[in-house]
Design a protein around this motif. Structure first.
Motif, PDB file in Angstrom:
ATOM      1  N   ASN A 125       0.449  20.621 -25.354  1.00 56.99           N
ATOM      2  CA  ASN A 125       1.167  21.170 -24.208  1.00 56.99           C
ATOM      3  C   ASN A 125       0.751  22.621 -23.982  1.00 56.99           C
ATOM      4  O   ASN A 125       0.831  23.435 -24.907  1.00 56.99           O
ATOM      5  CB  ASN A 125       2.668  21.088 -24.488  1.00 56.99           C
ATOM      6  CG  ASN A 125       3.515  21.574 -23.336  1.00 56.99           C
ATOM      7  OD1 ASN A 125       3.106  22.391 -22.545  1.00 56.99           O
ATOM      8  ND2 ASN A 125       4.719  21.048 -23.272  1.00 56.99           N
ATOM      9  N   PRO A 126       0.323  22.981 -22.765  1.00 59.75           N
ATOM     10  CA  PRO A 126      -0.093  24.367 -22.514  1.00 59.75           C
ATOM     11  C   PRO A 126       1.035  25.374 -22.731  1.00 59.75           C
ATOM     12  O   PRO A 126       0.782  26.550 -22.939  1.00 59.75           O
ATOM     13  CB  PRO A 126      -0.572  24.371 -21.061  1.00 59.75           C
ATOM     14  CG  PRO A 126      -0.215  23.056 -20.495  1.00 59.75           C
ATOM     15  CD  PRO A 126       0.155  22.128 -21.596  1.00 59.75           C
ATOM     16  N   GLY A 127       2.285  24.898 -22.720  1.00 56.08           N
ATOM     17  CA  GLY A 127       3.419  25.776 -22.969  1.00 56.08           C
ATOM     18  C   GLY A 127       3.783  25.909 -24.443  1.00 56.08           C
ATOM     19  O   GLY A 127       4.700  26.649 -24.792  1.00 56.08           O
ATOM     20  N   HIS A 128       3.055  25.195 -25.319  1.00 53.90           N
ATOM     21  CA  HIS A 128       3.329  25.284 -26.759  1.00 53.90           C
ATOM     22  C   HIS A 128       3.158  26.747 -27.187  1.00 53.90           C
ATOM     23  O   HIS A 128       2.215  27.417 -26.757  1.00 53.90           O
ATOM     24  CB  HIS A 128       2.371  24.380 -27.531  1.00 53.90           C
ATOM     25  CG  HIS A 128       2.717  24.220 -28.962  1.00 53.90           C
ATOM     26  ND1 HIS A 128       2.552  25.236 -29.880  1.00 53.90           N
ATOM     27  CD2 HIS A 128       3.236  23.174 -29.646  1.00 53.90           C
ATOM     28  CE1 HIS A 128       2.941  24.826 -31.066  1.00 53.90           C
ATOM     29  NE2 HIS A 128       3.368  23.564 -30.955  1.00 53.90           N
ATOM     30  N   PRO A 129       4.047  27.257 -28.038  1.00 52.53           N
ATOM     31  CA  PRO A 129       3.989  28.680 -28.404  1.00 52.53           C
ATOM     32  C   PRO A 129       2.712  29.132 -29.098  1.00 52.53           C
ATOM     33  O   PRO A 129       2.442  30.327 -29.172  1.00 52.53           O
ATOM     34  CB  PRO A 129       5.193  28.875 -29.332  1.00 52.53           C
ATOM     35  CG  PRO A 129       5.836  27.561 -29.510  1.00 52.53           C
ATOM     36  CD  PRO A 129       5.173  26.563 -28.634  1.00 52.53           C
ATOM     37  N   VAL A 130       1.890  28.218 -29.578  1.00 51.30           N
ATOM     38  CA  VAL A 130       0.655  28.628 -30.247  1.00 51.30           C
ATOM     39  C   VAL A 130      -0.514  28.742 -29.256  1.00 51.30           C
ATOM     40  O   VAL A 130      -1.506  29.403 -29.559  1.00 51.30           O
ATOM     41  CB  VAL A 130       0.306  27.667 -31.410  1.00 51.30           C
ATOM     42  CG1 VAL A 130      -0.364  26.404 -30.919  1.00 51.30           C
ATOM     43  CG2 VAL A 130      -0.570  28.352 -32.428  1.00 51.30           C
ATOM     44  N   VAL A 131      -0.403  28.150 -28.078  1.00 49.66           N
ATOM     45  CA  VAL A 131      -1.554  28.079 -27.167  1.00 49.66           C
ATOM     46  C   VAL A 131      -2.000  29.451 -26.672  1.00 49.66           C
ATOM     47  O   VAL A 131      -3.174  29.806 -26.795  1.00 49.66           O
ATOM     48  CB  VAL A 131      -1.288  27.108 -25.999  1.00 49.66           C
ATOM     49  CG1 VAL A 131      -2.372  27.218 -24.932  1.00 49.66           C
ATOM     50  CG2 VAL A 131      -1.200  25.674 -26.524  1.00 49.66           C
ATOM     51  N   ALA A 132      -1.114  30.238 -26.104  1.00 48.43           N
ATOM     52  CA  ALA A 132      -1.522  31.552 -25.573  1.00 48.43           C
ATOM     53  C   ALA A 132      -2.105  32.442 -26.677  1.00 48.43           C
ATOM     54  O   ALA A 132      -3.174  33.039 -26.475  1.00 48.43           O
ATOM     55  CB  ALA A 132      -0.360  32.236 -24.860  1.00 48.43           C
ATOM     56  N   PRO A 133      -1.456  32.545 -27.854  1.00 52.37           N
ATOM     57  CA  PRO A 133      -2.082  33.346 -28.913  1.00 52.37           C
ATOM     58  C   PRO A 133      -3.425  32.780 -29.369  1.00 52.37           C
ATOM     59  O   PRO A 133      -4.355  33.541 -29.668  1.00 52.37           O
ATOM     60  CB  PRO A 133      -1.056  33.299 -30.055  1.00 52.37           C
ATOM     61  CG  PRO A 133       0.244  32.975 -29.406  1.00 52.37           C
ATOM     62  CD  PRO A 133      -0.098  32.119 -28.220  1.00 52.37           C
ATOM     63  N   ALA A 134      -3.562  31.455 -29.422  1.00 58.40           N
ATOM     64  CA  ALA A 134      -4.843  30.852 -29.834  1.00 58.40           C
ATOM     65  C   ALA A 134      -5.948  31.226 -28.847  1.00 58.40           C
ATOM     66  O   ALA A 134      -7.075  31.516 -29.258  1.00 58.40           O
ATOM     67  CB  ALA A 134      -4.708  29.341 -29.946  1.00 58.40           C
ATOM     68  N   LEU A 135      -5.629  31.230 -27.567  1.00 51.85           N
ATOM     69  CA  LEU A 135      -6.624  31.608 -26.561  1.00 51.85           C
ATOM     70  C   LEU A 135      -7.032  33.071 -26.716  1.00 51.85           C
ATOM     71  O   LEU A 135      -8.211  33.414 -26.576  1.00 51.85           O
ATOM     72  CB  LEU A 135      -6.092  31.341 -25.158  1.00 51.85           C
ATOM     73  CG  LEU A 135      -5.816  29.876 -24.824  1.00 51.85           C
ATOM     74  CD1 LEU A 135      -5.170  29.753 -23.443  1.00 51.85           C
ATOM     75  CD2 LEU A 135      -7.080  29.037 -24.916  1.00 51.85           C
ATOM     76  N   LEU A 136      -6.070  33.919 -27.017  1.00 50.33           N
ATOM     77  CA  LEU A 136      -6.387  35.331 -27.250  1.00 50.33           C
ATOM     78  C   LEU A 136      -7.229  35.491 -28.514  1.00 50.33           C
ATOM     79  O   LEU A 136      -8.185  36.274 -28.535  1.00 50.33           O
ATOM     80  CB  LEU A 136      -5.107  36.158 -27.347  1.00 50.33           C
ATOM     81  CG  LEU A 136      -5.296  37.662 -27.554  1.00 50.33           C
ATOM     82  CD1 LEU A 136      -6.214  38.273 -26.499  1.00 50.33           C
ATOM     83  CD2 LEU A 136      -3.943  38.359 -27.553  1.00 50.33           C
TER      84      LEU A 136
END
Length: 142
Positions: free
Chosen positions: A40-51
């Protein structure tokens, strides 16, 4: 056997020229792979993983070229974790800063370690067998 030793069922490897555009392409590829794997793109790990991917690739572009003409990004995922690795052929193996930098260190690797630590993940530098390059592996719980 520990789940950490079992292979992750989803894997994608991307090799790019060690150039500034690699950062954008690596991030976009990570977004696409995660979506294809059902994360899920809203999973809390996704945005930090992309960074984290962006910072690691930017470091390779900034510090490894030359001699490394390419940077390779490996993305892997399973039901409970995500692994990311960035490899270049520069022989320098950076020391990963402590997750709690206390304001003493700044920069890409400090950001990577802060995000990794906050998510309960791990990071390690693995040198190539011939000493001519290295990978930085980050594993994050999903």
């Amino acid at each position: 056997m520990s789940s950490l030793l079992q292979p992750l069922p989803h894997r994608h490897v991307l090799t790019l020229p060690t150039a500034p555009a690699a950062v954008r392409v690596a991030r976009e590829t990570a977004e696409q792979a995660l979506a294809e794997w059902g994360v899920n793109p809203g999973h809390p790990v996704v945005a930090p993983a992309l960074l984290i991917v962006s910072e690691l690739v930017a470091n390779s572009v900034r510090h490894a070229s030359p001699p490394s003409e390419q940077v390779t990004v490996t993305y892997a995922a399973g039901a409970d974790r995500l692994a990311l690795a960035v490899h270049d052929r520069h022989p320098h193996r950076p020391r990963l800063p402590d997750a709690d930098t206390g304001g003493r260190r700044t920069g890409g690797l400090a950001t990577v370690m802060e995000l990794t630590g906050a998510l309960g993940g791990t990071a390690v530098v693995r040198g190539d067998g011939d000493g001519g390059g290295k990978s930085i592996w980050v594993t994050l719980p999903l």
